[in-house]
Design a protein around this motif. Structure first.
Motif, PDB file in Angstrom:
ATOM      1  N   TYR A   1      -1.446   8.939   3.927  1.00 44.58           N
ATOM      2  CA  TYR A   1      -0.416   8.052   4.533  1.00 44.58           C
ATOM      3  C   TYR A   1      -0.479   6.772   3.862  1.00 44.58           C
ATOM      4  O   TYR A   1      -1.577   6.241   3.552  1.00 44.58           O
ATOM      5  CB  TYR A   1      -0.509   7.927   6.158  1.00 44.58           C
ATOM      6  CG  TYR A   1      -0.909   9.165   6.737  1.00 44.58           C
ATOM      7  CD1 TYR A   1       0.039   9.498   7.762  1.00 44.58           C
ATOM      8  CD2 TYR A   1      -2.173   9.815   6.763  1.00 44.58           C
ATOM      9  CE1 TYR A   1       0.115  10.565   8.298  1.00 44.58           C
ATOM     10  CE2 TYR A   1      -2.299  10.911   7.596  1.00 44.58           C
ATOM     11  CZ  TYR A   1      -1.032  11.252   8.396  1.00 44.58           C
ATOM     12  OH  TYR A   1      -1.495  12.442   9.249  1.00 44.58           O
ATOM     13  N   ARG A   2       0.662   6.070   3.450  1.00 49.26           N
ATOM     14  CA  ARG A   2       0.870   4.631   3.262  1.00 49.26           C
ATOM     15  C   ARG A   2       1.714   4.008   4.233  1.00 49.26           C
ATOM     16  O   ARG A   2       2.977   4.428   4.346  1.00 49.26           O
ATOM     17  CB  ARG A   2       1.121   4.498   1.794  1.00 49.26           C
ATOM     18  CG  ARG A   2       0.228   5.058   0.771  1.00 49.26           C
ATOM     19  CD  ARG A   2       0.661   5.036  -0.627  1.00 49.26           C
ATOM     20  NE  ARG A   2       1.950   5.809  -0.884  1.00 49.26           N
ATOM     21  CZ  ARG A   2       1.920   7.140  -1.043  1.00 49.26           C
ATOM     22  NH1 ARG A   2       0.710   7.910  -1.436  1.00 49.26           N
ATOM     23  NH2 ARG A   2       3.177   7.706  -1.032  1.00 49.26           N
ATOM     24  N   GLY A   3       1.374   2.944   4.688  1.00 52.66           N
ATOM     25  CA  GLY A   3       2.018   2.197   5.700  1.00 52.66           C
ATOM     26  C   GLY A   3       2.545   0.888   5.086  1.00 52.66           C
ATOM     27  O   GLY A   3       1.845   0.021   4.890  1.00 52.66           O
ATOM     28  N   PHE A   4       3.754   0.460   5.233  1.00 49.40           N
ATOM     29  CA  PHE A   4       4.209  -0.932   4.537  1.00 49.40           C
ATOM     30  C   PHE A   4       5.274  -1.652   5.836  1.00 49.40           C
ATOM     31  O   PHE A   4       5.612  -0.655   6.694  1.00 49.40           O
ATOM     32  CB  PHE A   4       5.244  -0.910   3.660  1.00 49.40           C
ATOM     33  CG  PHE A   4       4.737   0.035   2.376  1.00 49.40           C
ATOM     34  CD1 PHE A   4       3.779  -0.711   1.443  1.00 49.40           C
ATOM     35  CD2 PHE A   4       4.707   1.320   2.358  1.00 49.40           C
ATOM     36  CE1 PHE A   4       3.003  -0.099   0.577  1.00 49.40           C
ATOM     37  CE2 PHE A   4       3.855   1.845   1.374  1.00 49.40           C
ATOM     38  CZ  PHE A   4       3.215   1.260   0.154  1.00 49.40           C
ATOM     39  N   ASP A   5       5.177  -2.578   6.023  1.00 49.47           N
ATOM     40  CA  ASP A   5       6.057  -3.517   6.866  1.00 49.47           C
ATOM     41  C   ASP A   5       7.698  -3.729   5.880  1.00 49.47           C
ATOM     42  O   ASP A   5       7.743  -3.125   4.928  1.00 49.47           O
ATOM     43  CB  ASP A   5       5.688  -5.012   7.055  1.00 49.47           C
ATOM     44  CG  ASP A   5       5.347  -6.030   6.168  1.00 49.47           C
ATOM     45  OD1 ASP A   5       6.013  -6.023   4.974  1.00 49.47           O
ATOM     46  OD2 ASP A   5       4.801  -6.963   6.098  1.00 49.47           O
TER      47      ASP A   5
END
Length: 139
Positions: free
Chosen positions: A99-103
């Motif tokens: 998983y990669r999470g960004f704003d």
């Protein structure tokens, strides 16, 4: 491990999850434990997009057997988490979801890996990962 996740070239699924004001902790940012809930939500949406549930992936159930999380930046309401996911490293009864999470501005918030294990839903015993599922991601 986290550098590998950050630089992974394939995205199998992405979703957006809005932060809730109730996700904030006493430090006035989204609490770290809430990100684990977002990973679960993303995983459920990912499987659903393929026609599966955690209880039925080609006749087997999936359980989370490992969780690794690296927090890169704080997150704040009313922003939204853009979560990118990839299924990889299939072996025997297990595979990894990364998983990669960004704003909304594109700043990295979180990197994570969950190891998912296939089990017989009735007995709880490990079972081989169905090739019909694993084959969708082997490229």
């Amino acid at each position: 491990m986290f550098k590998e996740i950050k630089n992974f070239q394939r995205t199998d699924f992405s979703t957006s999850i809005p932060f809730r004001i109730t996700d904030h902790n006493y430090g006035d940012h989204v609490a770290n434990n809430v990100f684990v809930e977002y990973l679960h939500e993303g995983r459920v949406q990912f499987l659903s997009s393929l026609g599966y549930t955690e209880q039925d992936v080609e006749g087997v159930s999936l359980i989370l057997s490992e969780l690794w999380v690296k927090y890169a930046n704080q997150a704040f309401y009313p922003d939204t988490l853009k979560l990118e996911m990839s299924a990889t490293n299939f072996r025997g009864t297990r595979f990894d979801l990364i998983y990669r999470g960004f704003d909304q501005s594109g700043d990295l918030l979180v990197l994570a890996r969950t190891e998912m294990a296939a089990i017989n839903g009735e007995t709880g015993k490990p079972i081989r990962m169905p090739e019909a599922f694993a084959g969708r991601f082997k490229r």
